[in-house]
Enzyme design. Sequence first.
Site, PDB file in Angstrom:
ATOM      1  N   ASP A   1       0.921  -1.201  -0.090  1.00 33.75           N
ATOM      2  CA  ASP A   1      -0.073   0.218  -0.099  1.00 33.75           C
ATOM      3  C   ASP A   1       0.705   1.148   0.101  1.00 33.75           C
ATOM      4  OD1 ASP A   1       1.094   0.701   2.545  1.00 33.75           O
ATOM      5  OD2 ASP A   1      -1.146   0.135   3.569  1.00 33.75           O
ATOM      6  N   ILE A   2       0.230   2.292  -0.264  1.00 36.08           N
ATOM      7  CA  ILE A   2       0.998   3.501  -0.251  1.00 36.08           C
ATOM      8  C   ILE A   2       1.281   4.198   1.080  1.00 36.08           C
ATOM      9  CG2 ILE A   2       0.976   5.846  -1.420  1.00 36.08           C
ATOM     10  CD1 ILE A   2      -1.206   5.110  -3.254  1.00 36.08           C
TER      11      ILE A   2
ATOM     12  N   ASN B   1      -4.069  12.730   0.473  1.00 35.22           N
ATOM     13  CA  ASN B   1      -5.370  13.168   0.346  1.00 35.22           C
ATOM     14  C   ASN B   1      -5.655  14.535   0.958  1.00 35.22           C
ATOM     15  OD1 ASN B   1      -6.411  11.267  -1.321  1.00 35.22           O
ATOM     16  ND2 ASN B   1      -6.854   9.763   0.625  1.00 35.22           N
TER      17      ASN B   1
ATOM     18  N   HIS C   1      -8.963  14.678  -2.589  1.00 37.93           N
ATOM     19  CA  HIS C   1      -9.233  13.280  -3.013  1.00 37.93           C
ATOM     20  C   HIS C   1      -8.998  13.111  -4.483  1.00 37.93           C
ATOM     21  CE1 HIS C   1     -10.343  11.778   0.813  1.00 37.93           C
ATOM     22  NE2 HIS C   1     -10.717  12.881   1.355  1.00 37.93           N
TER      23      HIS C   1
ATOM     24  N   ASP D   1      -7.086   9.923  -6.051  1.00 39.45           N
ATOM     25  CA  ASP D   1      -7.364   9.130  -6.966  1.00 39.45           C
ATOM     26  C   ASP D   1      -6.438   8.982  -8.277  1.00 39.45           C
ATOM     27  OD1 ASP D   1      -9.579   8.694  -5.435  1.00 39.45           O
ATOM     28  OD2 ASP D   1     -11.050   9.928  -6.627  1.00 39.45           O
TER      29      ASP D   1
ATOM     30  N   GLU E   1      -6.122   1.953  -0.255  1.00 37.32           N
ATOM     31  CA  GLU E   1      -4.879   2.148  -1.064  1.00 37.32           C
ATOM     32  C   GLU E   1      -4.136   0.940  -1.074  1.00 37.32           C
ATOM     33  OE1 GLU E   1      -4.050   3.634   2.871  1.00 37.32           O
ATOM     34  OE2 GLU E   1      -5.880   3.525   1.576  1.00 37.32           O
TER      35      GLU E   1
END
Length: 527
Positions: free
Chosen positions: A403-404, A411, A416, A420, A446
């Site tokens: 994941d990030i 965000n 957001h 995205d 994520e």
Amino acid sequence: MKKRIHKLIDRIDNLERVRKLYIFLLIFSIVFLLVILNYSYISTFKDVKVLYAQYTKDRIIDIKKDFLEDSVNNMINNIEQTQAEIMEINRNRINRATKVIGEYYSSKKEDFLEKTIDYFETGTIKEAFDIFILDRSTDKILYQNNIGDIEDIRNIYDYIDDLKKNSITYNEDDYGKYYIFYGVTEDYIKHATTESIKKRIHSDSFENDAYIWINEIVNYDGGENYAIRLIHPNLKDTEGTYLSTNTQDIKGNYPYLTELNGIKGNGEIYFTYFFKKKTCEEVAEKLTYAKLYKKYDWIIAMGVYFDDIQPYIDEISEDGDKAISKMTTLVGILSLGLIFIGILIVLILEHWYYQNSNKELREELNIDELTKAFNRRAATKKLEETFYLFKRYNNIYTVIIFDIDDFKEINDTYGHDVGDSVLRNLVEIINKSTRKTDYLYRWGGEEFLLVCEGLKEENLDSFTDKILKDVENFQYESQGEKYHITISIGASYFNKDDEDFLSVVKRADMALYNSKKEGKNRATLNI
């Protein structure tokens, strides 16, 4: 998202219901036309048909017997041909292995053993070969495959002699102090032949619910567990189960006992019993021909149902009075031909339209709408499939979760929409950094999941390092500010003790947690 998926499923279900209704109405119309076209013809020649009925029935039964026997004999010929092809393939594999190992030895002796073992570890060779590597100077076993443990070291050479006797083709040679044996046993040829024949029988299609099946005799004396249902396209779920000669059909017959006694007496038998049809739950009387293939103790059989004989009787009886019914017959044949051609064209067009109209809907169910990666629904299905293949064939699969790092800050800082965009770009980067055989899924938020086939543990670090660098090097820009992102990775492999695919996911998730804990932007393996 769930509502959207449910709507897609409802659309597919509605299309399926409409399709079934359409096919039902089409078949009903065809049957109705056939009834109208043939009513006058059948009523006119009813008496003539009765006179020819018995003769026609006997002739058809003889023809069907010939058909059954020819089909079974053709299957036996196909089995023997398949055996010969598999044996030839493996002889070529043996010869190719001999050449490759010889080249290893002559080119660089320092890493000869390591390269030879790596070669033997390839999927096809590892599955097909019985392999044995021995250090002649110490009588130490360096590598073995598909061979049980040897408890007494003094029996090594006796064991090698047994391997030679049990192999249909093999090679042995000394390379310095190394003795190497590799061969293919009759058991493997039988297994490979069984799998090939199973695929053919499952895919074969005959008229009137006919099919071929194979049972393997375990005990020629009969009784409980006397045989194994090896291949049965009508009862695929029961393949591998045991059979009993005490089994009765709905009329009290003992079909398995009758078959076994006939096989033992003459090697083949014709007999009748009652059994469920292939395409429906109806039970009908069946004429069966069974023949013993002694080499594998297989009973190869094929059957046809008696209730399918009557249409043939009607068709042949109609030819009994050609002088009177020539014109009617000609008109009937032309009409039937046009109807069946029309049905065929309509069904082909309908099938083509249905497949194409449903294709995009079914694909959309498995795609994440934002990132265009596969979604969690598709990931679950893929993990189930790979876990099955691991358990059955011991294939290598790597499950990677990443994941990030600090995605919430992206965000919160940029909004957001930018978040995205980062997710979409990340999917593009990962797809460019991985192989065509690797599958990427959005696991949630994520977090992503990557399934890699054949990625060995010794290659994992370089694989994940490339992904980490590619992600870190990509530059984003928002509101005039440039920034980079990093990801944390956790990886694991299936274990023999795993009961389901969730175990490897949990291990990979724990490895991801450790990557986060150790400072992020790194990969951790959890075996």
